[in-house]
Scaffold this active site. Structure first.
Site, PDB file in Angstrom:
ATOM      1  N   GLY A 114       0.816  -1.201   0.000  1.00 35.40           N
ATOM      2  CA  GLY A 114       0.000   0.000   0.000  1.00 35.40           C
ATOM      3  C   GLY A 114       0.850   1.252   0.000  1.00 35.40           C
ATOM      4  O   GLY A 114       2.071   1.205  -0.132  1.00 35.40           O
ATOM      5  N   HIS A 151       6.852  -4.425   0.958  1.00 32.75           N
ATOM      6  CA  HIS A 151       6.880  -3.460  -0.136  1.00 32.75           C
ATOM      7  C   HIS A 151       7.530  -2.180   0.380  1.00 32.75           C
ATOM      8  O   HIS A 151       7.016  -1.542   1.307  1.00 32.75           O
ATOM      9  CB  HIS A 151       5.455  -3.132  -0.595  1.00 32.75           C
ATOM     10  N   GLU A 186       9.374   1.559  -3.341  1.00 33.41           N
ATOM     11  CA  GLU A 186       8.734   1.576  -4.659  1.00 33.41           C
ATOM     12  C   GLU A 186       8.200   2.964  -4.964  1.00 33.41           C
ATOM     13  O   GLU A 186       8.376   3.482  -6.072  1.00 33.41           O
ATOM     14  CB  GLU A 186       7.595   0.561  -4.722  1.00 33.41           C
ATOM     15  N   ASP A 207       5.287  -9.416 -10.544  1.00 36.80           N
ATOM     16  CA  ASP A 207       4.381  -8.487  -9.869  1.00 36.80           C
ATOM     17  C   ASP A 207       2.933  -8.761 -10.265  1.00 36.80           C
ATOM     18  O   ASP A 207       2.172  -9.332  -9.490  1.00 36.80           O
ATOM     19  CB  ASP A 207       4.771  -7.036 -10.151  1.00 36.80           C
TER      20      ASP A 207
END
Length: 629
Positions: free
Chosen positions: A389, A416, A419, A529
């Site tokens: 998120g 994550h 990014e 992904d």
């Protein structure tokens, strides 16, 4: 869960009234660290397009995904560029450690499920839907995210999740993936009182288990392709098998006939298509990664709506953390039981699944449930936690309690980070969440953006970053890079996906920092992904990397090995090591078949691209499957 990686600026007062359908269909806010500027694209040449179409040995032709015909970027033609045959890249064993379930659904399956559940789509024509909602390139981040809303809305039943998990894995295995770690956010799919987190995880597990069983069967059958003509002659001689007088014998004969027909159908696929299956190849395995969300609204789904109702008035960041704790608790409870005993799995074991009786894609066949794997002998393969998120404004520290619980429970952690935000996000993932792998890590080397993001509660980042000199910022990045290398923290790099969402790459894969990651000797694993949204697969990702970064065969070999070495495979260490030995042996066998066996040894290849002044080197795998410096 990539559907929710965006910069949400809705006030809390609007959360209770947000409409789920509207939010899912729009997915309109921009993600932090990204912009809506266009990404320059070039079409794939026809040769590569055909290569991508060569090997979809799909189990159901009505749900087979269309092969991508164009992509966000291709490396420009370069006479000095290395290139390896697509057939070689297909045949070598591969691991995909970063693939999202929702972003990898087949378009015909999305249409089928939407019709089944009476959910609206912009179009029910596959070509039109692909062109308008899932094009090769996107004009803005809003366009990129829009499709995820449609996808998650159709994935809130056991049959739908099992079907999509099966198809995602089957498609990956058809592209030569031997080990797959599928990630998704269970709370996005759960429905309180109807469809629990445990049932969500079990549905996905059943689909993956079935796909592994069929892929391993294709490996075995691939050694029997010479039987195709004989079987065809036998079946077409008089249209059926010899009849027997006894009714029971006739029934058994009919079952045998169906078995042979199915087997012949699979053999014909193997005989006609370029494929990665081989009786001597390493068996297929998988793991499940449960994603928590850095941020969520009530409109994200029924589970999140109920969660906000219970925690009304709480600090939002506290609520985000509590939801992560709830997810880790549910995962731990399921893992401790060693296997799923929810209603649907019990029905499968009994061969009497009423809910999925009329759905040919739902695994109600008892024989699939009998396919056992070593990793299921002692644990359900939910192998890791992730948090996905919006990064900026929703820090990893909100989830410290949840990931501390995961850490104490021996759950692996991948996060994550980097990014859509700078190096601080990667640092926080490691120090706050015990991350063993980093999803994307695209901005690892961006010392220039340190201190420019937004902190907790969307406040301006603390003055610490702004007070740092340029030299201090560069030293911060250098120390972070050294730590990643020394601790062998793997970077899950997704080239095609980054090209679609990161305008600073200017549509050219050669601008991707993966090149520098490799030069620095970091542990890098190329991943897909989202195979639908990013129009890609593992063969394409490796081909992009080889041609853009001029990777030699030995360099590619080490990078592919990273995917297996850094996996969270749910096996005891000795079994995982033995499995990796099989991977190494089989990989080198394929190299010899393609005339690539005369290259330097792993160690020599490694030294050729690791700077001599590095304190450490790339972890190299020896013949025994062990790492050596």
């Amino acid at each position: 869960s990539r559907h929710h990686e965006r910069d949400h600026r809705l006030p809390l007062s609007s959360m209770a009234t947000a409409d789920a359908t509207t939010d899912a269909a729009s997915a309109s806010a921009s993600a932090p660290g990204r912009s809506d500027s266009n990404v320059t694209t070039t079409s794939n040449d026809s040769t590569e397009s055909n290569n991508n179409k060569t090997n979809h040995t799909n189990r159901d032709s009505t749900t087979a995904p269309a092969s991508p015909t164009s992509h966000p970027s291709q490396p420009p033609s370069n006479s000095n560029s290395n290139s390896l045959p697509s057939a070689f890249l297909l045949r070598i064993p591969k691991a995909d450690l970063h693939i999202h379930l929702d972003g990898s659904i087949r378009i015909p399956t999305l249409i089928s499920l939407a019709r089944q559940h009476a959910l609206p789509l912009p179009s029910y024509d596959p070509a039109t839907l692909r062109r308008t909602v899932f094009p090769p390139a996107y004009d803005s981040l809003e366009d990129y995210l829009r499709g995820f809303g449609y996808i998650t809305s159709v994935l809130r039943t056991p049959a739908a999740l099992e079907r999509v998990a099966y198809e995602v894995a089957a498609d990956a295995f058809d592209r030569g993936v031997r080990y797959l770690e599928l990630r998704f956010a269970p709370q996005l799919h759960a429905v309180p009182g109807e469809f629990s987190i445990e049932e969500v995880l079990c549905a996905v597990n059943r689909g993956l288990e079935r796909a592994v069983g069929e892929a391993d069967e294709l490996d075995a059958l691939s050694g029997e392709v010479d039987l195709v003509e004989r079987l065809r002659r036998e079946m077409e001689a008089d249209g059926q098998l010899p009849q027997k007088e006894d009714e029971e014998e006739e029934e058994e004969e009919e079952k045998e006939k169906v078995t042979i027909l199915t087997k012949m159908q699979k053999l014909r696929k193997l005989a006609k298509k370029m494929h990665p299956y081989h009786p001597d190849a390493p068996p297929h395995h998988y793991g499940i990664i449960a994603c928590a969300m850095r941020f969520f609204l009530p409109s994200f789904g029924p589970y999140y709506r109920a969660f906000w109702d219970v925690h009304e008035g709480e600090d939002p960041h506290r609520v985000f953390g509590l939801a992560s704790v709830a997810l880790v608790t549910a995962v731990n409870h399921l893992r401790r039981k060693g296997r799923c005993d929810c209603h649907h799995c019990r029905a499968d074991d009994d061969g009497n699944d009423e809910d999925g009786a009329n759905d040919k894609n739902h695994s109600h066949h008892h024989q699939h449930r009998q396919h056992q794997h070593h990793h299921r002998d002692y644990i359900l393969p939910v192998v890791a936690m992730d948090v996905a998120g919006a990064e900026s404004g929703y820090p990893a520290s909100d989830h410290k309690e949840a990931f501390a619980l995961a850490h104490q429970s021996f759950l692996h952690k991948t996060v994550h980070a980097g990014e859509a935000y700078g190096p601080e996000s990667i640092f926080s993932a490691i120090t706050d969440l015990h991350a063993e792998r980093i999803g994307h890590g695209l901005h690892l080397f961006r010392w220039d953006v340190i201190g420019e993001g937004e902190g907790r509660g969307r406040r301006t980042k603390s003055s610490a970053g702004g007070a740092m000199t340029e030299r201090a910022k560069k030293e911060y990045v250098e120390n972070l890079t050294r730590y990643l290398g020394s601790m062998r923290i793997c970077l899950e790099v997704c080239l095609s996906s980054n090209l679609q969402t990161m305008p600073e790459l200017k549509g050219d894969i050669r601008n991707h920092p993966a090149r520098k990651m490799i030069e620095e000797g970091l542990a890098v694993a190329f991943c897909t992904d989202n195979t639908l949204v990013s129009h890609t697969d593992m063969v394409r990702e490796l081909k992009l990397a080889v041609e853009a970064f001029d990777l030699r065969p030995g360099q590619l070999r080490n990078i592919v090995y990273n995917g297996f070495k850094r996996s969270f495979m749910a096996k005891r260490y000795r079994e995982k090591r033995d499995y990796n030995r099989k991977v190494i042996s089989y990989y080198k066998r394929i190299e010899r078949e393609f005339g690539l066996s005369d290259y330097a040894s792993d160690f020599e290849e490694d030294r050729a691209f690791v700077p001599a002044d590095m304190d450490g080197g790339e972890a190299v795998v020896g013949e025994d499957g062990m790492e050596v410096k």
